[in-house]
Every structure is written in C-alpha cells, then in structure tokens.
Design a protein around this motif. Structure first.
Motif, PDB file in Angstrom:
ATOM      1  N   GLY A 124       0.831  -1.215   0.000  1.00 16.50           N
ATOM      2  CA  GLY A 124       0.000   0.000   0.000  1.00 16.50           C
ATOM      3  C   GLY A 124       0.858   1.254   0.000  1.00 16.50           C
ATOM      4  N   ALA A 125       1.956   1.224   0.783  1.00 14.07           N
ATOM      5  CA  ALA A 125       2.846   2.392   0.874  1.00 14.07           C
ATOM      6  C   ALA A 125       3.548   2.647  -0.467  1.00 14.07           C
ATOM      7  N   GLN A 126       3.961   1.562  -1.149  1.00 16.67           N
ATOM      8  CA  GLN A 126       4.613   1.724  -2.462  1.00 16.67           C
ATOM      9  C   GLN A 126       3.643   2.334  -3.475  1.00 16.67           C
ATOM     10  N   LYS A 127       2.377   1.860  -3.443  1.00 13.76           N
ATOM     11  CA  LYS A 127       1.365   2.414  -4.361  1.00 13.76           C
ATOM     12  C   LYS A 127       1.149   3.901  -4.083  1.00 13.76           C
ATOM     13  N   ARG A 128       1.073   4.245  -2.786  1.00  8.25           N
ATOM     14  CA  ARG A 128       0.817   5.645  -2.416  1.00  8.25           C
ATOM     15  C   ARG A 128       1.944   6.566  -2.915  1.00  8.25           C
ATOM     16  N   VAL A 129       3.202   6.187  -2.657  1.00  4.02           N
ATOM     17  CA  VAL A 129       4.299   7.072  -3.070  1.00  4.02           C
ATOM     18  C   VAL A 129       4.475   7.080  -4.585  1.00  4.02           C
ATOM     19  N   THR A 130       4.169   5.961  -5.248  1.00  3.91           N
ATOM     20  CA  THR A 130       4.239   5.928  -6.718  1.00  3.91           C
ATOM     21  C   THR A 130       3.240   6.936  -7.295  1.00  3.91           C
ATOM     22  N   ASN A 131       2.037   6.976  -6.726  1.00  2.00           N
ATOM     23  CA  ASN A 131       1.028   7.940  -7.190  1.00  2.00           C
ATOM     24  C   ASN A 131       1.490   9.376  -6.957  1.00  2.00           C
ATOM     25  N   GLU A 132       2.135   9.626  -5.812  1.00  2.00           N
ATOM     26  CA  GLU A 132       2.631  10.988  -5.516  1.00  2.00           C
ATOM     27  C   GLU A 132       3.687  11.404  -6.542  1.00  2.00           C
ATOM     28  N   ILE A 133       4.582  10.467  -6.873  1.00  4.17           N
ATOM     29  CA  ILE A 133       5.650  10.758  -7.843  1.00  4.17           C
ATOM     30  C   ILE A 133       5.062  10.971  -9.238  1.00  4.17           C
ATOM     31  N   CYS A 134       4.120  10.102  -9.630  1.00  2.00           N
ATOM     32  CA  CYS A 134       3.504  10.227 -10.964  1.00  2.00           C
ATOM     33  C   CYS A 134       2.739  11.545 -11.103  1.00  2.00           C
ATOM     34  N   ARG A 135       2.086  11.959 -10.007  1.00  4.11           N
ATOM     35  CA  ARG A 135       1.367  13.251 -10.027  1.00  4.11           C
ATOM     36  C   ARG A 135       2.353  14.397 -10.279  1.00  4.11           C
ATOM     37  N   ASP A 136       3.516  14.316  -9.618  1.00  2.00           N
ATOM     38  CA  ASP A 136       4.551  15.340  -9.810  1.00  2.00           C
ATOM     39  C   ASP A 136       5.079  15.343 -11.239  1.00  2.00           C
ATOM     40  N   LEU A 137       5.241  14.141 -11.835  1.00  3.55           N
ATOM     41  CA  LEU A 137       5.754  14.053 -13.206  1.00  3.55           C
ATOM     42  C   LEU A 137       4.796  14.746 -14.178  1.00  3.55           C
ATOM     43  N   LEU A 138       3.491  14.513 -13.993  1.00  7.26           N
ATOM     44  CA  LEU A 138       2.477  15.110 -14.880  1.00  7.26           C
ATOM     45  C   LEU A 138       2.398  16.622 -14.741  1.00  7.26           C
ATOM     46  N   SER A 139       2.715  17.131 -13.556  1.00  4.30           N
ATOM     47  CA  SER A 139       2.574  18.571 -13.283  1.00  4.30           C
ATOM     48  C   SER A 139       3.652  19.376 -14.009  1.00  4.30           C
ATOM     49  N   PRO A 140       3.302  20.582 -14.488  1.00  2.81           N
ATOM     50  CA  PRO A 140       4.315  21.426 -15.149  1.00  2.81           C
ATOM     51  C   PRO A 140       5.286  22.020 -14.123  1.00  2.81           C
ATOM     52  N   ASN A 141       4.922  21.934 -12.828  1.00  4.99           N
ATOM     53  CA  ASN A 141       5.822  22.439 -11.788  1.00  4.99           C
ATOM     54  C   ASN A 141       6.991  21.487 -11.599  1.00  4.99           C
ATOM     55  N   HIS A 142       8.066  22.058 -11.063  1.00  2.00           N
ATOM     56  CA  HIS A 142       9.298  21.309 -10.890  1.00  2.00           C
ATOM     57  C   HIS A 142       9.196  20.360  -9.698  1.00  2.00           C
ATOM     58  N   MET A 143       9.449  19.060  -9.917  1.00  7.68           N
ATOM     59  CA  MET A 143       9.390  18.103  -8.799  1.00  7.68           C
ATOM     60  C   MET A 143      10.650  18.209  -7.948  1.00  7.68           C
ATOM     61  N   GLN A 144      10.446  18.342  -6.630  1.00  5.13           N
ATOM     62  CA  GLN A 144      11.549  18.196  -5.671  1.00  5.13           C
ATOM     63  C   GLN A 144      10.973  17.361  -4.562  1.00  5.13           C
ATOM     64  N   ARG A 145      11.249  16.082  -4.600  1.00  4.91           N
ATOM     65  CA  ARG A 145      10.620  15.189  -3.621  1.00  4.91           C
ATOM     66  C   ARG A 145      11.693  14.334  -2.952  1.00  4.91           C
ATOM     67  N   LEU A 146      11.501  14.117  -1.653  1.00  5.68           N
ATOM     68  CA  LEU A 146      12.374  13.230  -0.899  1.00  5.68           C
ATOM     69  C   LEU A 146      11.596  11.954  -0.624  1.00  5.68           C
ATOM     70  N   LEU A 147      12.167  10.819  -1.032  1.00  5.12           N
ATOM     71  CA  LEU A 147      11.520   9.526  -0.776  1.00  5.12           C
ATOM     72  C   LEU A 147      12.296   8.809   0.331  1.00  5.12           C
ATOM     73  N   GLN A 148      11.666   8.692   1.489  1.00  8.42           N
ATOM     74  CA  GLN A 148      12.283   7.985   2.610  1.00  8.42           C
ATOM     75  C   GLN A 148      11.678   6.598   2.721  1.00  8.42           C
TER      76      GLN A 148
END
Length: 676
Positions: A255-279
């Motif tokens: 479940g945690a992998q699915k959640r963070v994958t969705n967060e990353i994919c949302r950032d990729l689609l966005s025109p804003n610059h992704m700066q994300r820390l994955l712990q």
C-alpha cells in the motif's frame, strides 16, 4: 535610534574594541543584544540544609578564621578559610586565586559562589560576589581572549539602556497572543537578565519560536517560489503502458509503495518542478518505485538518470533495473569512474542521440561532458548529505529535470523539516509481505567463540554470513582488531569447511567487484568486510551478520548494516559484539536489540548524539541556530512550520496589517541567511 546601527555608537567602543567584538560576530547593536548567554549561574543565596552534593551554589556567611595561602607546584596555590552560616561552620578553598586573600576578613559577611561537597562539608570557591547583587542569575557568555565577560555584560547593559525602545516586534500579534509569547523587547532583555527561572523559560520559549518561525517563513517561501515559477516540464506518460508494466511485476506492491508511486507520478504530470524526498526503511522497496518512475518518463519520450554514491551500488541498481525491465523496450546503461574510455565514448554518444533511456551511475553523471538528449527525471540515492545549495546545482543541470532524492537512512522529523524543508516528502512506512524482521542480539567479546559455533548450524543450511569490522589497519589510538586479523582467525576456525573472503576500502574497485561476485554466487560463504557493504548490497542468501566492536558505530549505521541480512525468505540474525564503556554505548546496543524500525532508531540516534553528528556537520545542509536546539525544541519547530505554511497559504498575506512587522523584518534580512 536604530538597532541596526554600528556597535561604535556605544560609549567605550572605539575601533580596536569594535574589531575585538567582531571576532564574536558582533558588529551592530542588534547583534550585541542578540548575543545570548550559553548558560546562567544561579547566584541566589542558599541555606546549607537545602543544597545537594556537587551543586553549584552561592552561600552567604560570616568569615570565622583567617585566610591561609599555601603555594605548591609552579604558579599553583590554595587559599583556605572557614565560614559560618547560622550555627554551621564549613571550609572554603580557592585554587590559583591568591589575590582574593585581601577580600577575606574575619568577622565580615561575604557571599561565595562555588561547588558544594556534602560529604566533606566544604565549598570549592569560584568567585566572591559583590555585596549587593541585584539579580539571582548571572549570565555566562562564550567569549575569547580579546573580549572579557565583564566588558560584554557592561556593553549589553548600556545597549539596553539606550536602545530598548528601538527593538521592534517581528512576529504577528495574532501569534504572540495565541502562544502567549513575551514581546521581542521583553524576551531579549530577559534572555540576558532574567528575574528568575520562570522568566528565563518564557524568554527562551519566545526566542526559539522566533528563530524557527523566521527560518520556516524563508524556507516555505523558497518552496512556493520554486513551484509558482512552473519552471519544470510536464512529463505526460502513457498511463496504459505504465499499468501494463506494474501488472507484470513478480510481486504485489505494498500500500505504501502504491501511495508514493502515485505521488511521484502526479509530480511528473505537473508542469511544476518536482523536488521530492523519498524515505524508506532498509528493504522497503524504493528501487521498484524508482523503476516505475523511470519507466513512466521513458513512455513520455524523456530520459531518466539514477545517481548513487558507490560503484557497487550503481552496478547493483543496474542489474535490478535490467531484471525489472525484462521484456520491455527500455535501454539502460551504466556509467561510473571505472567505465573504459571506448565504452564511455559510446555511452555518451548514445545518450546525446537519445538511444539510452535510463543512465545509472555515480557522480560521473553530473560531469560537464555528459549530455542528455532529453533529460526529464533524475533520481539520486543516498545523497542525504546534500545541502540546499548543492541540490539547487543538480536541479539546474540541463533542462531542469524533475528530481527525486531517495534515502534508506530514515531521517528524524525535526531534521527532515529543517534540512529538506523546501521539498515534498514521501515515506514508505511498510515492508513488503514476507519480510521477516531480523533478530538482533548483543553479546560481549568473550562470547564470540559461542557465536561462531552457532554460525556452523546456519552455514550448514547452505546460508551465508557477513562479519563486519570497523577498521582496516591497526591504530595506536583504537584497540580495534583489524579486518585482516579477523579474516585470518576465521580462516583458521572454519578451515576447509567454508570459504572466507575479505573486502575493505583500500582495495581497487575491480578487486572489490570480483570478491562481491564470488560472495553473491555463494562461492565464498563468509564475507569479512569493513563498512563498504553498508549501502545497498543485496545477497538474499545471507542470513547472519556479526558486527565486531559494534559500539564503534552510530545507530543509523548499525541499522543500515543490519539491513544487509533478512532480504530472503529465511529468518535472519544480527549479532552485535561489544563491550561499551559508558551508559550511552549500552543504551545504543539495547535500542538495536529492541526495534527494527529505522524511524525509531533514527530518533533515538538524534537524542543520543545530536544533529551535527547524525547528519555530519559540514555537509549536512543543516542551518545553524543560535539558541534553538533541534532535539530539545523539536515540538516548537513543528508548530513554527505549521504557522508559516498557514500564513503563506493566505492570499495577499503580505498586505494584511497583522503581518507588516514580519514583512518588514524579512525584507531587511539578507536573502537566504540560513542557506549559506
């Protein structure tokens, strides 16, 4: 009157004294008034009956015997006399202060500040106090040879006398009322001259909140600016292709992998610059999440890069990605410092033409001659020592790609908020199904023989074992057995039954790779190693680890090492061999045996060692706070962050009357004062 004025405005501060004060970082009135004591001496007079043994106190009494001065050794002396408080007589000694003899007269009353010895009923004096002491707390400042305590205190008093009314508020009134904070004027004064412990506590509470809050305002504005500038690129990946890829994975995502994958994919689609820390804790499955993000990037026609700290880890990531991408049209290449010239030339050419979809490598990736055709996504692994400015350099390479930082070193919340405050944070807080927690035991060195006997049973099942040593060579300063000695001893112990190999940092990369290869292939069953295997090495068949002199390692490092076992289906064990000399060392061993949760381990590590040691002071990117303490004041930091975010979410907050003191103050500060 303005507290930004030069210190030379005060009487008694000429060019020379100003130069001396500058060595303490004091050049303006504001810096002088904000130069707070690092501790206070409680100089309120106390009764003998209420004093604890070894307590530093002030005792007032009558001198009942003449002061006797005796000299011994070079420039050493002891001054002794007796005092009486009510009916109790006690001895007083001063060391190496012979000039005090004239201040001690029989039948006069004096007050002495010193350390009380209850058993001997004696006081080791530090100073004789002036007769009329106004305050109960004497401030002690960090000074140097150029500036004396007395001079500094006199200048601070003069500064408040002339500039108290010039101290302007810098926090919104709504926050002052909400948290019942002292005004800035009251707090600054009480930090130097508190009436009592309660007033000092209130002053410190206000100063710590102010420091954290102003830092958070700057950090959150930086984060907002990055996002609002829309300087990234929208990576419109093929949703169906990505679904097909995740569905063929040989395991179900947590479940945690699915959640963070969705967060990353949302950032990729966005025109804003992704700066994300994955712990994610050791073994939580960050590599799979990275693989999904990189695959999404490829389906949108962009290239991806995965940067890691060591060649062993780069090689391993390369192999993992190739396995995961089997049967899919995606070209992965590896670039490290030891890539041959001809092969490197070919890789650079294919990278520039866009033939390579994902490039895995070490710092070699950000060298000037490495040019991507269309770089869209950069993942850096285990770069938790990058400061804010270093991360900025990476983001500005090429086409301002989206950036994901991954770490298997769980970072305590307070450090994440300060060191990574300008980033969004994703956390994988769940281990994949079937992962059995590693059993950790702590034994003393004499029990090592029994541990080795027990290892025979584990090795007899066809499993493998790591033996970790802290040093490579003998050191006169540390009585640590070196890796070579242990390697030879284990060869004697196991004889022909099992193959022992040795790995350490002094070896050439090719040599290291060859040894790792033999261990991976189970051609050697016991690997004696220094901490070069700390990050990312993956041998699922290794089920046992012995860490020699475990008390020489930090908690986070021990947790990382332990994560090298327990990667397969069999139960695993980690044995800590240590004889810690102090309570902190013992506590660290106990923590390791009690929990396998990296986030708990990191919090405890922070409590025991402090942020500088945990993060590595100079490379940490941690701001330096004058008064606030990231460990002790962590709860205040959380509140400050929430309040700063709340203000910045209000449209047009800069023009609201309540925020004008804050706007003015932030405008006066040099931009990025915490991010030098």
């Amino acid at each position: 009157m303005n507290i930004k004025e030069s210190i030379t405005k005060l009487s008694g501060v000429g060019a020379k004294r100003a130069e001396n004060l500058a060595t303490l970082g004091i050049e303006t009135i504001e810096q002088l008034l904000g130069y707070y004591p690092f501790r206070y001496e409680d100089i309120q007079e106390r009764k003998l009956a209420e004093i604890q043994d070894q307590e530093k106190v002030t005792i007032k009494g009558l001198v009942v015997s003449p002061a006797v001065l005796s000299r011994f050794g070079y420039k050493k002396s002891r001054l002794q006399f007796r005092m009486m408080q009510e009916h109790d007589v006690f001895a007083v000694s001063f060391f190496n202060q012979p000039y005090l003899k004239d201040k001690v007269e029989v039948s006069t009353e004096i007050a002495v500040y010193g350390k009380w010895d209850a058993k001997r009923k004696s006081l080791t004096g530090m100073k004789i106090l002036a007769p009329k002491q106004e305050e109960d707390f004497a401030p002690i400042y960090s000074v140097n040879k150029a500036v004396r305590q007395a001079t500094l205190i006199q200048l601070i008093k003069q500064g408040f006398e002339h500039y108290y009314d010039a101290i302007e508020e810098n926090l919104p009134l709504s926050l002052i009322e909400k948290y019942r904070l002292l005004s800035r004027q009251e707090a600054m004064y009480a930090m130097h001259f508190p009436k009592d412990a309660t007033e000092h506590h209130q002053a410190k509470r206000r100063v710590v909140f102010e420091e954290f809050f102003l830092f958070q305002m700057q950090l959150q504005q930086l984060k907002q600016k990055e996002k609002s500038e829309s300087n990234g690129m929208a990576i419109s990946y093929d949703v169906d292709a990505l679904k097909a890829f995740t569905q063929q994975l040989p395991f179900e995502l947590t479940g945690a992998q699915k959640r963070v994958t969705n967060e990353i994919c949302r950032d990729l689609l966005s025109p804003n610059h992704m700066q994300r820390l994955l712990q994610g804790d050791v073994g939580s499955g960050k590599t799979v999440v990275a693989a999904i993000g990189l695959y999404a990037t490829k389906t949108a026609g962009f290239q991806g890069a995965l940067m890691v700290p060591t060649e062993i880890l780069a090689q391993q990531h390369m192999e993992s990605l190739q396995q995961l991408y089997e049967g899919f049209d995606i070209k992965v290449a590896l670039l490290t410092g030891s890539t041959k010239v001809k092969e490197r030339r070919e890789i650079l050419s294919q990278l520039a033409s866009g033939e390579i979809d994902v490039l895995v490598g070490t710092h070699a990736l950000i060298q000037e001659d490495v040019n991507f055709a269309r770089l869209g996504f950069v993942i850096t692994d285990e770069q938790h020592r990058f400061g804010v400015n270093q991360r900025k350099v990476l983001r500005e390479k090429g086409l301002k790609p989206d950036v994901l930082f991954m770490t298997a070193t769980p970072i305590p919340r307070t450090l994440a908020i300060t060191a990574y405050g300008e980033m969004d944070v994703s956390i994988i807080d769940e281990l994949p199904a079937g992962r059995i927690p590693v059993i950790t035991r702590w034994v003393k060195p004499p029990q090592l023989e029994k541990v080795l006997e027990a290892s025979l049973e584990e090795l007899g099942k066809g499993h493998q074992m790591y033996v970790i040593c802290p040093l490579i060579e003998e050191s006169e300063m540390l009585d640590v057995q070196n890796a070579v000695t242990i390697f030879e001893e284990l060869q004697d112990f196991y004889g022909d039954r099992y193959q022992v190999s040795l790995l350490h940092g002094k070896m050439k990369n090719q040599e290291k790779d060859a040894i790792m290869e033999t261990f991976k292939n189970n051609e050697s069953q016991i690997l004696v190693s220094t901490t070069v295997i700390e990050v990312g090495v993956n041998v699922p068949n290794a089920t046992m680890m012995i860490i020699i002199d475990a008390d020489r390692f930090g908690l986070a490092q021990l947790h990382q090492l332990r994560g090298r076992v327990g990667r397969g289906a069999a139960a695993s064990t980690c044995i800590l061999v240590a004889n810690p000399k102090n309570d902190t060392g013992k506590k660290r061993m106990q923590i390791m045996t009690e929990t396998t949760n990296g986030f708990i381990v990191s919090e405890k590590d922070l409590e025991l060692r402090g942020p500088g040691e945990v993060f590595g002071n100079r490379q940490s990117g941690l701001p330096e706070f004058a008064t606030a303490d990231l460990v002790a004041d962590g709860h205040i930091l959380e509140v400050a962050k929430i309040e700063a975010e709340s203000i910045l979410q209000q449209k047009g907050w800069e023009i609201l009357p309540d925020y004008q003191p804050l706007v003015n103050y932030l405008g006066e500060q040099k931009e990025g004062q915490y991010f030098d």
